[in-house]
Design an enzyme around this catalytic site. Sequence first.
Site, PDB file in Angstrom:
ATOM      1  N   HIS A 193       8.470   6.148  12.036  1.00  0.00           N
ATOM      2  CA  HIS A 193       7.610   4.976  11.837  1.00  0.00           C
ATOM      3  C   HIS A 193       7.781   4.486  10.405  1.00  0.00           C
ATOM      4  O   HIS A 193       7.839   5.295   9.468  1.00  0.00           O
ATOM      5  CB  HIS A 193       6.153   5.379  12.110  1.00  0.00           C
ATOM      6  CG  HIS A 193       5.180   4.308  11.768  1.00  0.00           C
ATOM      7  ND1 HIS A 193       5.314   3.010  12.217  1.00  0.00           N
ATOM      8  CD2 HIS A 193       4.046   4.327  11.013  1.00  0.00           C
ATOM      9  CE1 HIS A 193       4.310   2.291  11.758  1.00  0.00           C
ATOM     10  NE2 HIS A 193       3.529   3.059  11.019  1.00  0.00           N
ATOM     11  N   ASN A 215       5.303  -2.629   7.401  1.00  0.00           N
ATOM     12  CA  ASN A 215       4.788  -1.861   8.527  1.00  0.00           C
ATOM     13  C   ASN A 215       4.329  -2.828   9.624  1.00  0.00           C
ATOM     14  O   ASN A 215       3.319  -3.516   9.473  1.00  0.00           O
ATOM     15  CB  ASN A 215       3.617  -1.000   8.030  1.00  0.00           C
ATOM     16  CG  ASN A 215       3.039  -0.106   9.109  1.00  0.00           C
ATOM     17  OD1 ASN A 215       3.352  -0.265  10.295  1.00  0.00           O
ATOM     18  ND2 ASN A 215       2.193   0.829   8.715  1.00  0.00           N
ATOM     19  N   CYS A 219      -0.009   2.592  15.337  1.00  0.00           N
ATOM     20  CA  CYS A 219       1.416   2.735  15.016  1.00  0.00           C
ATOM     21  C   CYS A 219       2.150   3.639  15.999  1.00  0.00           C
ATOM     22  O   CYS A 219       3.377   3.615  16.069  1.00  0.00           O
ATOM     23  CB  CYS A 219       1.579   3.260  13.595  1.00  0.00           C
ATOM     24  SG  CYS A 219       0.783   2.186  12.403  1.00  0.00           S
TER      25      CYS A 219
HETATM   26  O1  UT7 Z   1       1.030   2.982   9.600  1.00  0.00           O
HETATM   27  C1  UT7 Z   1      -0.295   3.408   9.632  1.00  0.00           C
HETATM   28  C2  UT7 Z   1      -0.470   4.538   8.756  1.00  0.00           C
HETATM   29  N1  UT7 Z   1      -0.543   4.112   7.380  1.00  0.00           N
HETATM   30  C3  UT7 Z   1       0.149   4.732   6.458  1.00  0.00           C
HETATM   31  O2  UT7 Z   1       0.936   5.602   6.760  1.00  0.00           O
HETATM   32  C4  UT7 Z   1      -0.103   4.351   5.005  1.00  0.00           C
HETATM   33  C5  UT7 Z   1      -0.256   5.590   4.160  1.00  0.00           C
HETATM   34  N2  UT7 Z   1      -0.603   5.341   2.802  1.00  0.00           N
HETATM   35  C6  UT7 Z   1       0.210   4.703   1.903  1.00  0.00           C
HETATM   36  O3  UT7 Z   1       1.266   4.224   2.255  1.00  0.00           O
HETATM   37  C7  UT7 Z   1      -0.198   4.692   0.449  1.00  0.00           C
HETATM   38  O4  UT7 Z   1      -1.348   5.518   0.286  1.00  0.00           O
HETATM   39  C8  UT7 Z   1      -0.507   3.266  -0.100  1.00  0.00           C
HETATM   40  C9  UT7 Z   1       0.778   2.466  -0.208  1.00  0.00           C
HETATM   41  C10 UT7 Z   1      -1.501   2.560   0.795  1.00  0.00           C
HETATM   42  C11 UT7 Z   1      -1.077   3.378  -1.508  1.00  0.00           C
HETATM   43  O5  UT7 Z   1      -0.202   4.119  -2.337  1.00  0.00           O
HETATM   44  P1  UT7 Z   1      -0.770   5.331  -3.203  1.00  0.00           P
HETATM   45  O6  UT7 Z   1       0.349   5.843  -3.978  1.00  0.00           O
HETATM   46  O7  UT7 Z   1      -1.474   6.280  -2.284  1.00  0.00           O
HETATM   47  O8  UT7 Z   1      -1.759   4.604  -4.185  1.00  0.00           O
HETATM   48  P2  UT7 Z   1      -3.303   4.861  -4.423  1.00  0.00           P
HETATM   49  O9  UT7 Z   1      -4.115   4.237  -3.363  1.00  0.00           O
HETATM   50  O10 UT7 Z   1      -3.556   6.308  -4.744  1.00  0.00           O
HETATM   51  O11 UT7 Z   1      -3.482   4.071  -5.772  1.00  0.00           O
HETATM   52  C12 UT7 Z   1      -2.842   4.479  -6.994  1.00  0.00           C
HETATM   53  C13 UT7 Z   1      -3.151   3.436  -8.043  1.00  0.00           C
HETATM   54  C14 UT7 Z   1      -4.633   3.100  -8.113  1.00  0.00           C
HETATM   55  O12 UT7 Z   1      -4.947   2.816  -9.466  1.00  0.00           O
HETATM   56  P3  UT7 Z   1      -5.635   3.920 -10.398  1.00  0.00           P
HETATM   57  O13 UT7 Z   1      -6.905   4.273  -9.720  1.00  0.00           O
HETATM   58  O14 UT7 Z   1      -4.662   5.057 -10.480  1.00  0.00           O
HETATM   59  O15 UT7 Z   1      -5.812   3.201 -11.683  1.00  0.00           O
HETATM   60  C15 UT7 Z   1      -4.749   1.848  -7.310  1.00  0.00           C
HETATM   61  O16 UT7 Z   1      -5.837   1.050  -7.680  1.00  0.00           O
HETATM   62  O17 UT7 Z   1      -2.486   2.216  -7.716  1.00  0.00           O
HETATM   63  C16 UT7 Z   1      -3.430   1.157  -7.614  1.00  0.00           C
HETATM   64  N3  UT7 Z   1      -3.006   0.254  -6.564  1.00  0.00           N
HETATM   65  C17 UT7 Z   1      -2.197  -0.786  -6.802  1.00  0.00           C
HETATM   66  N4  UT7 Z   1      -1.602  -1.244  -7.909  1.00  0.00           N
HETATM   67  C18 UT7 Z   1      -0.833  -2.330  -7.796  1.00  0.00           C
HETATM   68  C19 UT7 Z   1      -3.309   0.302  -5.249  1.00  0.00           C
HETATM   69  N5  UT7 Z   1      -2.713  -0.703  -4.599  1.00  0.00           N
HETATM   70  C20 UT7 Z   1      -2.015  -1.403  -5.537  1.00  0.00           C
HETATM   71  C21 UT7 Z   1      -1.188  -2.530  -5.491  1.00  0.00           C
HETATM   72  N6  UT7 Z   1      -0.617  -2.950  -6.631  1.00  0.00           N
HETATM   73  N7  UT7 Z   1      -0.947  -3.193  -4.355  1.00  0.00           N
END
Ligand code: UT7
Length: 329
Positions: A256, A286, A116
């Site tokens: 970004h 992204n 990125c």
């Molecule tokens: O550009 C390159 C660099 N990349 C980035 O900057 C990305 C950085 N990270 C992020 O943008 C976020 O961490 C994500 C969007 C990838 C994920 O969001 P989050 O708020 O960190 O979610 P999480 O992974 O902590 O998941 C929270 C909950 C989990 O469920 P439980 O364990 O709380 O029951 C996940 O299983 O949300 C669930 N979850 C989803 N639910 C519905 C994860 N992905 C999804 C989804 N739809 N697509």
Amino acid sequence: MNRQLAAITGIEAYVPEYRLTNIELEKLVDTNDEWIISRTGIKERRIQKEPGKAVSDMAAIVVKKLLQKTNTSPDEIELLICCTVTGDMVFPDTGNIICDKVGIKNAFAFDINAACSGFLFGLTTGSKFIEAGTHKKVIVIGADKMSSIIDYTDRATCIIFGDGCGAVLLEPSTNGYGIVDSVLRGDGSGREYLHMKAGGSLKPASLETVMNKEHFVYQEGKAVFKSAVNGMVDTVSKVMERNHLTKNDIDWLVPHQANIRIINSVADGLDFDKSKVMINIEKYGNTTAGTLPLCLAEWEPKLKKGDKIILTTFGGGFTWGATYLTWAY
Ligand code: UT7
């Protein structure tokens, strides 16, 4: 004696036609529109669907438009840098393929793989050739076809990424405006959280790597999120301090586009007014190396000569940084 600055003298961008909406993703994985919008800010992303088309095809469209817009002949281009992690092939560099497709014959070309942060690293690299006085017309492209390395059964990654491309022409500044300073960083230990497991020399492609889905993006989102906010706030603060800038001096912050919550946290961490922050993540998701030029191209009609702009990124590597420039036209 004043340093010769490199200036952006033209910008163009392109996204494919196909819109992959959150509603369509709901049919592919266990997710929903509300979760995606509230956790990422993304409503849809563009996907390059046509068979046989790759990053070089998006870039060729952009470069042709850029040459036309800036009244530049392909023969005048001396260097082309393509920033991408989804090049057409492992080798040769996609930059060479782009030159072939647009008729650039008097240049050398290479790719930069900084995920990125690619466009920012490429912009700084390209500007140095101009500053050194050896090159007068340099094209820097940020382009990724993320759909080619995304697992559309993995809800943690498939909701985020999209395809897109943008490019700038760099020339010696004639009015004192241009690319002033960059603070760029890397930390290879971050590879643990964001990488593709196979397809490189560590783990060449095999039946097993394909069966194990190791040719897709692997990301531990939470770890990346925290590092992204800290890294961007830190490098923007450093580049501002080094150039004696306060937040009131800055006309635009171009972050970004990885997650609206990351963008908001960066703006809050810097105490920047949101009206000065370029945001179009809702439309494209992204696009990796594509996000910064896609923003600049969209805002181009609003930019004024002399506008003070800071670009900032964070991505796989880890790689991150901030660049301060003044808009030249
Ligand atoms: O550009 C390159 C660099 N990349 C980035 O900057 C990305 C950085 N990270 C992020 O943008 C976020 O961490 C994500 C969007 C990838 C994920 O969001 P989050 O708020 O960190 O979610 P999480 O992974 O902590 O998941 C929270 C909950 C989990 O469920 P439980 O364990 O709380 O029951 C996940 O299983 O949300 C669930 N979850 C989803 N639910 C519905 C994860 N992905 C999804 C989804 N739809 N697509």
